[in-house]
Write a protein that holds these residues in place. Structure first.
Motif, mmCIF file in Angstrom:
data_model
loop_
_atom_site.group_PDB
_atom_site.id
_atom_site.type_symbol
_atom_site.label_atom_id
_atom_site.label_comp_id
_atom_site.label_asym_id
_atom_site.label_seq_id
_atom_site.Cartn_x
_atom_site.Cartn_y
_atom_site.Cartn_z
ATOM 1 N N LYS A 28 59.355 39.928 86.101
ATOM 2 C CA LYS A 28 60.051 40.942 85.298
ATOM 3 C C LYS A 28 60.470 42.078 86.219
ATOM 4 N N ALA A 29 61.748 42.143 86.534
ATOM 5 C CA ALA A 29 62.249 43.172 87.442
ATOM 6 C C ALA A 29 62.218 44.536 86.765
ATOM 7 N N GLU A 30 61.845 45.573 87.531
ATOM 8 C CA GLU A 30 61.758 46.919 86.960
ATOM 9 C C GLU A 30 63.126 47.476 86.591
ATOM 10 N N LYS A 31 64.169 46.854 87.122
ATOM 11 C CA LYS A 31 65.518 47.316 86.823
ATOM 12 C C LYS A 31 66.453 46.126 86.874
ATOM 13 N N VAL A 32 67.464 46.155 86.038
ATOM 14 C CA VAL A 32 68.479 45.106 86.044
ATOM 15 C C VAL A 32 69.839 45.763 86.220
ATOM 16 N N THR A 85 55.064 37.423 93.115
ATOM 17 C CA THR A 85 55.569 38.208 94.240
ATOM 18 C C THR A 85 56.440 39.384 93.808
ATOM 19 N N ASN A 86 56.859 40.143 94.824
ATOM 20 C CA ASN A 86 57.884 41.179 94.665
ATOM 21 C C ASN A 86 59.070 40.857 95.564
ATOM 22 N N GLU A 87 59.361 39.587 95.703
ATOM 23 C CA GLU A 87 60.359 39.136 96.667
ATOM 24 C C GLU A 87 61.767 39.073 96.075
ATOM 25 N N SER A 88 62.151 40.104 95.388
ATOM 26 C CA SER A 88 63.507 40.193 94.882
ATOM 27 C C SER A 88 64.000 41.612 95.113
ATOM 28 N N LYS A 89 65.189 41.904 94.640
ATOM 29 C CA LYS A 89 65.772 43.229 94.877
ATOM 30 C C LYS A 89 64.934 44.319 94.237
ATOM 31 N N TYR A 90 64.387 44.028 93.044
ATOM 32 C CA TYR A 90 63.594 45.013 92.322
ATOM 33 C C TYR A 90 62.164 44.530 92.124
ATOM 34 N N LYS A 91 61.251 45.476 92.064
ATOM 35 C CA LYS A 91 59.825 45.205 91.933
ATOM 36 C C LYS A 91 59.519 44.377 90.685
ATOM 37 N N ASN A 92 58.553 43.474 90.825
ATOM 38 C CA ASN A 92 58.107 42.641 89.709
ATOM 39 C C ASN A 92 57.029 43.392 88.930
ATOM 40 N N LEU A 93 57.336 43.786 87.711
ATOM 41 C CA LEU A 93 56.393 44.554 86.895
ATOM 42 C C LEU A 93 55.178 43.724 86.479
ATOM 43 N N ASN A 94 55.279 42.412 86.564
ATOM 44 C CA ASN A 94 54.165 41.544 86.175
ATOM 45 C C ASN A 94 53.328 41.065 87.363
#
Length: 226
Positions: free
Chosen positions: A144-148, A184-193
């Protein structure tokens, strides 16, 4: 009238030899490639092992199936034949309880089974296995990205590596699965989960198993039965 000129005979002999060589190569390749097995084959041999453990009234046993979509592995077997996975390579590790301090482990993959052996249960692994209720009822949540972004296409590059579990504890059977990307947090935005997921008993157990399997692989402890 048959052409018997030296040039014709030389060319004819050359092509005849090439045909024989091509035939030999085709036969060699056909005989060398042992198998290209898919998930159905892996499921069959793992289910046979699980049924064997059930018949032996084993109180606690489980397996972990590791795979990355599209990852292909090729192995040379002891008899010299070649075996490869068909589209995706699956490595399944079956664990069953020997006593309070030890577990038996046996590996299976697209190319067959490995010899079972005994390992010592680490303290962290023992703690994780005691949390049976948590293992049963806790679930890994999706990334779940903190921002979309308004134009979100391409923001997330989802990994395709998975872990599937099946547990049998005192005749209670349940399954769990997750995509490693969700931890992980391996995307553009932090993973809230991410924090929630990594706090789960299943993931703590998974981390211990990963470390154990890694060390066993490095030290060459897995030997094929065939």
């Amino acid at each position: 009238m048959q052409n018997t000129s030296p040039v014709y005979l030389l060319i004819s002999n050359y092509f005849m030899q090439m045909k024989k060589l091509l035939f030999f190569l085709l036969v060699t390749i056909t005989c060398t490639v042992y198998a290209q097995n898919d998930l159905d084959y892996v499921n069959i041999i793992v289910n046979q092992k699980m049924a064997e453990l059930e018949m032996q009234d084993t109180p606690e046993y489980f397996f972990r199936n590791d795979y990355c979509d599209g990852n292909i592995e090729i192995f040379k077997l002891r008899d010299g034949k070649i075996c490869s996975s068909n589209s995706t390579y699956y490595a399944v590790y079956v664990f069953w309880k020997e006593d309070e301090n030890t577990l038996n482990i046996q590996k299976f993959d697209n190319c067959g089974s490995f010899k079972p052996f005994t390992i010592v249960v680490t303290k962290a692994m023992a703690r994780a296995l005691k949390d049976k209720e948590k293992l049963m009822y806790e679930d890994v949540l999706p990334y779940k990205a903190e921002k979309v972004d308004d134009n979100a296409f391409g923001n997330m590059s989802v990994q395709s590596c998975h872990k599937n579990y099946k547990f049998v504890f005192d005749n209670k059977v349940f399954e769990k699965s997750f995509n490693q990307f969700d931890l992980t947090n391996e995307s553009k935005y932090k993973n809230l989960n991410a924090a929630h997921n990594n706090s789960l008993a299943l993931i703590k157990l998974d981390n211990e198993i990963s470390e154990i399997v890694k060390n066993l692989e490095i030290n060459g402890k897995f030997f094929r039965e065939n």
